[in-house]
Structures are given as C-alpha cells and as structure tokens.
Design an enzyme around this catalytic site. Structure first.
Site, PDB file in Angstrom:
ATOM      1  N   SER A 130       0.832  -1.199   0.000  1.00 42.53           N
ATOM      2  CA  SER A 130       0.000   0.000   0.000  1.00 42.53           C
ATOM      3  C   SER A 130       0.862   1.241   0.000  1.00 42.53           C
ATOM      4  O   SER A 130       2.042   1.208   0.322  1.00 42.53           O
ATOM      5  CB  SER A 130      -0.900   0.007   1.225  1.00 42.53           C
ATOM      6  N   LYS A 131       0.220   2.320  -0.368  1.00 46.37           N
ATOM      7  CA  LYS A 131       0.891   3.604  -0.486  1.00 46.37           C
ATOM      8  C   LYS A 131       1.536   4.032   0.824  1.00 46.37           C
ATOM      9  O   LYS A 131       2.567   4.683   0.828  1.00 46.37           O
ATOM     10  CB  LYS A 131      -0.147   4.639  -0.910  1.00 46.37           C
TER      11      LYS A 131
END
Ligand code: GLU
Length: 485
Positions: free
Chosen positions: A256-257
C-alpha cells in the site's frame, strides 16, 4: 479441437496513477500473448464518470510505452491505432442489456438510495454474512415497470442471480473454482446515469473482443461469479481466468501507499530502468522454476507460462529491485551509457556544461561497479563534474595530518612539471613524494583523495586523477590547503 488464437487484454480504469500491481497485470498479459503468438489488447475501462481523472489515460499509455509493452490492435486514432475506449462503445452495452432484460436475466430496479441503505443496515443488524439486494423490484409487472419508466423514475438494471445455483469456472492459477449463487448479489449492470457498470461492460467486451484468457489481479476473483453468470445469461463461452496473487509488503501486509511507493511513476522518477522494473515485476508471482533472476524481456517471453504463477502473495523487495537495476545498468553498452548519462546530465545542475564522449566514458568506466542508477554517476562521482564543496568529516579527522599540507604541496609541485601526466605518472609521483618526504604511501594517498574528491571512498586515486587531469588536481590541492589553513 480448433486451435483458437490466444487473445488477452489489459483493461485498466484510468483513475490516476498506475499501481505496480497493474503494471504486473499488463506485463503478464503481454508475456502470455507474446509467448503464445497471440494478441495483446489494451482496453480503457472509463465508464465510471465519477472516477475519471484528467490525463490518466495519457499517463497510462506513456507508461506502457516506456515499459515496452506494445499492444496489437484497436480503433484508428490519428494515424495510429488503439487502445479501445469503453466510453466510445456505450451503444453496444445498451443493446446487450436489452437482450438480458428480454431473457429475464436482468430486471429494472427503482429502489431509492434510502431504501437500499435501510435494507443494508437491517441486514447488518441481523448479522448476515453479506448484504444483498432483496429482489423486491423483480416482483414488478411489465406494466408497472413501463409506467415507472414513462414517469421518468430513476432506475438501474440488475442481474437476476439464482441463489440456488452453483457457479463454477476454471482458473489457470487456482484450478477449479466454485461459488454458491447464495453469495452473489444482484449486481447493478446499468447505473442510474445510464452508464454500464464495470461488470457488464467488461464481460460484453471480453466476449466481443474474443478474449480467451482473462488475466488480472486477485482482487477481481469475487467478481468473477457475476461475470460467469453474465456469460451464461448471454449464452456465450466463458474464457479461462487467471487471477494473479496479491502484492505484499515485506511484513506481508497488502502493498500500500502508506508503506512506500506503489506508483510506477514513482519508480520511473527515481531513475529505475524500465528493463529492471519489468524484470523485477515479472518475478512478483512467477518463476521459471529455477534460480534465475536476471532476465531481459525476450527471455521472459520465452519462459513465461501461467501454470508457473503462484497462488500465494508476492513480497515486494525493494533491495532486489535496486540490485536488478544495477545489473541491467552494468550490462548496457558504452554507447548506451554515454547517451543515458548525457540525457540525465541535462536534467541536473551540470546541464550547462559540455562533456566529451571520451570524458564521460572514463567516468562511466571508473564508476560502473559502484552505481545502481544513472544519476549516481554524477551524484556519487560528483568530483568528476565539480570541485568538492566540502570534505568528509570523519576522513578528515582520521587522515589529515600536520604534515599533509607539505606532502600535498610537494605532490603538486612535482606534477606541475609534467605536460600531460597519465595514470602511471600520477602513481610514479606518489612514490617519489612518499620517498622524499619519508612517509608511507598512505600519507600521500589519503590527503590527496580528500583534496581531489572530498570523500574517502570511490575508484582508485590514480584513476580519479587521470580523469580530472593535472590542472584540476593542482587547483584542488591549492583549494584544500587554503581552506584548511
Ligand atoms: N477495469 C478493471 C481494473 O481497473 C479491470 C479488471 C479486469 O481485468 O477485469 O483493473
């Protein structure tokens, strides 16, 4: 059996940046098509008006181009072709949904957003495993439906799922997969804005574009029963599916970011080579079954197969990507490296300077084993492009002695008698200086390195001096003597 041409597609929704996982989907489709001599199609799934992002498609196409993943067909576009755009095919979806309505495989639903919310909340209260539409509008007579439509009542079209059915399909990564109709919601096919949902447009296009294999991320697995039901409702053949494993952070959480870069753009900006990123991504969920890690795309095409795609999540290891980048960089030819460095320098603070090919090549040879990125040629080897602005603190403390100025002056004095000293001369002068000053070689080398490069590591000192040349060596010695006075 007739040998059908293999046709696969990459079907991104242009909602912003391209996630690394999306590039992997594109790559696996591409590799599969090239390996089998089939066709690779790009289809832009842009029917979600609310999620449209300006410039996203252009960015997407540019990224595919950068990665070397060229597609094979699409409608004519200004002398070029493709990709397909779903927003240009709205009539097709409309005609097809009418077929489903006629067959009673789909129905109009006029339920308001408030009713649907209340229904969902009620089901959640009852702690049902899943919230689903209750098929209320399926009870409406044809006359009621026509009257509602004539009144202009907002509506959607839903898929009519038989809860007692069992939905089966073949997945080349997961084997035979089965879902009970019980868990499948009456999916909206046409939204109240008249646009098709992803599910409807995706299935119709996959059929019309004769897609034989649907290769996509695991997050689409729960949607697949709806798709299979749609194929069946139309009376179409179901393609083979291949759902690719999730990408994970090293702690096995979903990539994920929050934990790092996930956009291809980020890696591109950081100077990763497309070959290295492609090589790396190919191994995120696939292996040829041996220990081989370094691949050029041609080799990937040769070895790729869906049956070697793993089911379990693939961990994104940035160290490996860095290593692959260095490996790919090192294997570039001198001519390529000169050009790459030249291009990169144009974007750097050295953009105004002129460098000969011969000079850049010397820098490249000196630094090649020490860099992982093109920009590191002038970042780690900044002393080939400018005088050191400062001197490494720790090295200075350890290596700069009381007698260092005298030693360096002697060295400087000696080389000034040479017209055009080369590597061997720089070395010879070192030995002479050490002998005359009655010190070990190290007492000359270390201060000399600091004076000329500012740092304690790097290529051999004589190589550095050979590259920067006599005059710069003298200037830099003078500069350190001045600064450390
Ligand atoms: N438009 C979907 C996406 O954004 C495509 C999923 C599929 O390949 O079916 O990923």
């Amino acid at each position: 059996m007739i040998n059908k041409e293999i046709r696969v597609r990459y079907a991104p929704s242009p909602t912003g940046y391209i996630h690394i996982g999306n590039l992997r989907t594109a790559l696996y489709n591409y590799l599969f098509a090239r390996h089998t001599g089939g066709k690779f199609i790009v289809r832009i799934e842009d029917t979600d008006q609310a999620r449209k992002v300006e410039g996203a498609v252009e960015n997407l196409i540019a990224t595919l181009k950068w990665a070397g993943l060229d597609y094979d067909e699409g409608p004519e576009k200004g002398g070029d072709y493709g990709p397909y755009y779903q927003s240009e095919r709205l009539d097709i979806y409309k005609t097809h949904v009418d077929i489903l309505l006629q067959k009673k495989k789909a129905y109009y639903c006029f339920c308001s957003a408030e009713r649907l919310t209340a229904l969902r909340e009620e089901q959640q209260k009852q702690k049902l495993n899943q919230t689903k539409y209750d098929k209320r509008c399926l009870q409406l007579s044809d006359e009621e439906v026509s009257a509602n439509i004539a009144k202009g009542m907002p509506h959607v079209v839903r898929l009519n799922v038989d809860p007692s059915s069992t939905i089966k399909f073949k997945d080349d990564v997961r084997g035979d997969v089965e879902f009970s109709g019980e868990v499948v919601d009456d999916q909206v096919l046409i939204k109240s804005d008249n646009y098709p949902t992803y599910h409807l447009a995706n299935v119709i296009d996959d059929h019309l574009m004769k897609i034989t294999h649907v290769i996509r991320g695991e997050e689409w697995l729960p949607s697949t029963p709806k798709h299979v039901l749609l194929y069946e409702a139309f009376g179409w053949d179901v393609p083979v599916f291949a759902h690719l494993p999730l990408l994970l952070n090293p702690d096995r959480s979903k990539l994920s970011k929050r934990q790092g870069d996930v956009a291809v753009e980020d890696y591109r900006k950081k100077g990763f080579l497309s070959e290295a990123l492609i090589n790396f991504i190919a191994l995120l969920g696939w292996t040829a079954g041996d220990d081989k890690e370094f691949y050029y795309i041609d080799e990937l095409i040769k070895s790729f197969s869906l049956d070697r795609v793993n089911k379990s999540g693939a961990v994104f290891d940035i160290e490996k990507l860095n290593w692959l980048n260095a490996e790919h960089l090192r294997r570039k030819s001198d001519t390529e490296l000169i050009q790459m460095l030249r291009d990169d320098l144009k974007t750097s603070k050295y953009s105004g300077n002129e460098y000969s090919d011969e000079y850049l090549l010397k820098v490249i040879h000196a630094m090649k084993e020490r860099v992982s990125f093109v920009q590191e040629f002038y970042e780690k080897g900044s002393y080939f492009f400018e005088e050191p602005a400062s001197y490494e603190e720790a090295a200075l403390k350890k290596r700069w002695k009381e007698e260092s100025p005298a030693i360096l002056s002697k060295y400087s004095e000696k080389i000034s008698t040479y017209e055009n000293p080369v590597k061997e001369d720089f070395e010879k002068i070192l030995h002479e200086t050490a002998a005359e000053m009655n010190v070990g070689n190290g007492n000359v080398i270390h201060p000399l390195r600091l004076a000329t490069s500012g740092v304690s590591g790097g290529p051999g000192i004589f190589e550095i001096l050979d590259i920067i040349g006599r005059d710069k060596t003298i200037t830099r010695i003078n500069a350190i003597l001045e600064k450390l006075k």
